[in-house]
Design a protein around this motif. Sequence first.
Motif, mmCIF file in Angstrom:
data_model
loop_
_atom_site.group_PDB
_atom_site.id
_atom_site.type_symbol
_atom_site.label_atom_id
_atom_site.label_comp_id
_atom_site.label_asym_id
_atom_site.label_seq_id
_atom_site.Cartn_x
_atom_site.Cartn_y
_atom_site.Cartn_z
ATOM 1 N N LYS A 1 0.944 -1.360 0.142
ATOM 2 C CA LYS A 1 -0.196 0.205 -0.029
ATOM 3 C C LYS A 1 0.585 1.145 0.258
ATOM 4 N N PRO A 2 0.598 2.120 -0.651
ATOM 5 C CA PRO A 2 1.169 3.206 -0.808
ATOM 6 C C PRO A 2 1.302 4.470 0.844
ATOM 7 N N MET A 3 2.136 5.222 0.905
ATOM 8 C CA MET A 3 2.838 5.884 2.447
ATOM 9 C C MET A 3 0.939 6.721 2.239
ATOM 10 N N ILE A 4 0.677 6.273 3.377
ATOM 11 C CA ILE A 4 -0.790 7.647 3.961
ATOM 12 C C ILE A 4 -0.459 7.985 4.213
ATOM 13 N N ARG A 5 -1.434 9.906 4.248
ATOM 14 C CA ARG A 5 -0.678 10.896 5.206
ATOM 15 C C ARG A 5 -1.407 11.696 5.766
ATOM 16 N N ILE A 6 -2.196 11.253 6.880
ATOM 17 C CA ILE A 6 -3.415 11.981 7.635
ATOM 18 C C ILE A 6 -2.780 13.698 8.114
ATOM 19 N N ARG A 7 -3.955 14.859 7.476
ATOM 20 C CA ARG A 7 -3.092 15.944 7.861
ATOM 21 C C ARG A 7 -4.966 17.000 7.913
ATOM 22 N N LYS A 8 -4.756 17.520 9.060
ATOM 23 C CA LYS A 8 -5.547 18.933 8.817
ATOM 24 C C LYS A 8 -5.395 20.044 7.039
ATOM 25 N N GLY A 9 -7.446 19.692 6.611
ATOM 26 C CA GLY A 9 -7.305 20.552 5.521
ATOM 27 C C GLY A 9 -7.414 22.098 5.526
ATOM 28 N N ASN A 10 -7.187 22.243 4.452
ATOM 29 C CA ASN A 10 -6.619 23.957 4.640
ATOM 30 C C ASN A 10 -7.924 24.658 2.696
ATOM 31 N N LEU A 11 -7.834 26.047 3.146
ATOM 32 C CA LEU A 11 -8.159 26.611 1.762
ATOM 33 C C LEU A 11 -7.925 25.694 0.553
ATOM 34 N N GLN A 12 -6.604 25.654 0.295
ATOM 35 C CA GLN A 12 -5.532 25.391 -1.012
ATOM 36 C C GLN A 12 -6.129 24.286 -1.264
ATOM 37 N N GLN B 1 -15.395 23.883 9.484
ATOM 38 C CA GLN B 1 -15.705 21.866 9.523
ATOM 39 C C GLN B 1 -14.582 21.306 9.950
ATOM 40 N N TYR B 2 -14.441 20.045 10.599
ATOM 41 C CA TYR B 2 -12.869 19.632 10.759
ATOM 42 C C TYR B 2 -13.148 18.941 9.261
ATOM 43 N N VAL B 3 -11.774 19.275 9.096
ATOM 44 C CA VAL B 3 -11.484 18.528 7.186
ATOM 45 C C VAL B 3 -10.029 17.834 7.285
ATOM 46 N N PHE B 4 -9.926 16.092 7.159
ATOM 47 C CA PHE B 4 -8.854 15.810 7.136
ATOM 48 C C PHE B 4 -8.888 15.836 5.593
ATOM 49 N N ILE B 5 -7.702 15.584 5.675
ATOM 50 C CA ILE B 5 -7.008 15.173 4.651
ATOM 51 C C ILE B 5 -5.761 14.150 4.287
ATOM 52 N N ALA B 6 -5.861 12.941 3.923
ATOM 53 C CA ALA B 6 -5.065 11.343 3.472
ATOM 54 C C ALA B 6 -4.394 12.480 2.272
ATOM 55 N N GLU B 7 -3.700 12.060 2.501
ATOM 56 C CA GLU B 7 -1.971 12.286 1.116
ATOM 57 C C GLU B 7 -1.547 10.545 0.449
ATOM 58 N N SER B 8 -1.011 10.897 -0.295
ATOM 59 C CA SER B 8 -0.211 10.064 -0.185
ATOM 60 C C SER B 8 1.335 10.380 -2.040
ATOM 61 N N GLU B 9 1.954 10.793 -1.306
ATOM 62 C CA GLU B 9 3.380 11.489 -2.355
ATOM 63 C C GLU B 9 2.833 12.752 -2.818
ATOM 64 N N TYR C 1 -7.952 4.781 -5.701
ATOM 65 C CA TYR C 1 -6.954 4.243 -4.071
ATOM 66 C C TYR C 1 -8.292 3.964 -3.715
ATOM 67 N N GLN C 2 -9.046 3.616 -3.904
ATOM 68 C CA GLN C 2 -10.262 2.614 -3.487
ATOM 69 C C GLN C 2 -9.686 1.301 -2.876
ATOM 70 N N HIS C 3 -10.647 1.059 -1.364
ATOM 71 C CA HIS C 3 -10.130 -0.614 -0.490
ATOM 72 C C HIS C 3 -8.663 -0.521 -0.625
ATOM 73 N N GLN C 4 -8.174 0.366 -0.105
ATOM 74 C CA GLN C 4 -6.722 0.323 0.750
ATOM 75 C C GLN C 4 -6.190 1.319 1.868
ATOM 76 N N GLY C 5 -7.599 1.126 2.356
ATOM 77 C CA GLY C 5 -7.974 1.437 4.145
ATOM 78 C C GLY C 5 -8.118 2.610 4.458
ATOM 79 N N ILE C 6 -8.073 4.157 3.521
ATOM 80 C CA ILE C 6 -7.596 5.122 3.595
ATOM 81 C C ILE C 6 -9.696 5.527 4.452
ATOM 82 N N ALA C 7 -10.549 5.564 3.462
ATOM 83 C CA ALA C 7 -12.122 6.042 4.038
ATOM 84 C C ALA C 7 -11.646 5.881 5.772
ATOM 85 N N SER C 8 -11.101 4.178 6.080
ATOM 86 C CA SER C 8 -11.010 3.477 7.790
ATOM 87 C C SER C 8 -9.972 4.628 8.428
#
Length: 163
Positions: free
Chosen positions: A8-19, A65-73, A97-104
């Motif tokens: 699976k790709p490396m996934i980083r979760i972070r807060k989202g922003n307007l950009q 809202q609280y916005v969480f972003i999943a990023e890969s590369e 990137y479906q079915h890789q655990g990102i939604a979870s």
Amino acid sequence: MNSNTSDKPMIRIRKGNLQDLPEMLLLFQDTITAICQRDYNTAQIEAWKSGAENKERWQNVMKEQYVFIAESENKIVGFCTLAQGNYIDLLFVHKDYQHQGIASQLYKFIEKEAIHQTQKVLTADVSKTAKSFFENMDFKVIQEQIVNVKGVDLINYKMEKRL
């Protein structure tokens, strides 16, 4: 905040922003087009996707809202938003990137935030496509709903989970 397994790709979760908004809107539309075809017809998909045109609504999502972003590369591969501390407004994962655990992973951050805010229940209005995911996260269907978007009826489900 990283997770990795060999396939699976490396996934980083972070807060989202307007950009993030332009990339989020593209992901929103592409995912609906590619992933929801088995559950919704073309007219329904076009009506649903048109929600991306409501710039004011999306600006409010980013502000309120609280916005969480999943990023890969350095690419957004998913996002999830929490409104009023207890309502999951948006949860989308990139079509490639479906079915890789990102939604979870995104969901876990949302649930943790809701618990941090001492919420007792999480709610969501869930598409047919996302219903099984939410059931796997222990959400229960409260009722089936018909939502009218630009004159087109879409079926979704009001779901909730006790925390």
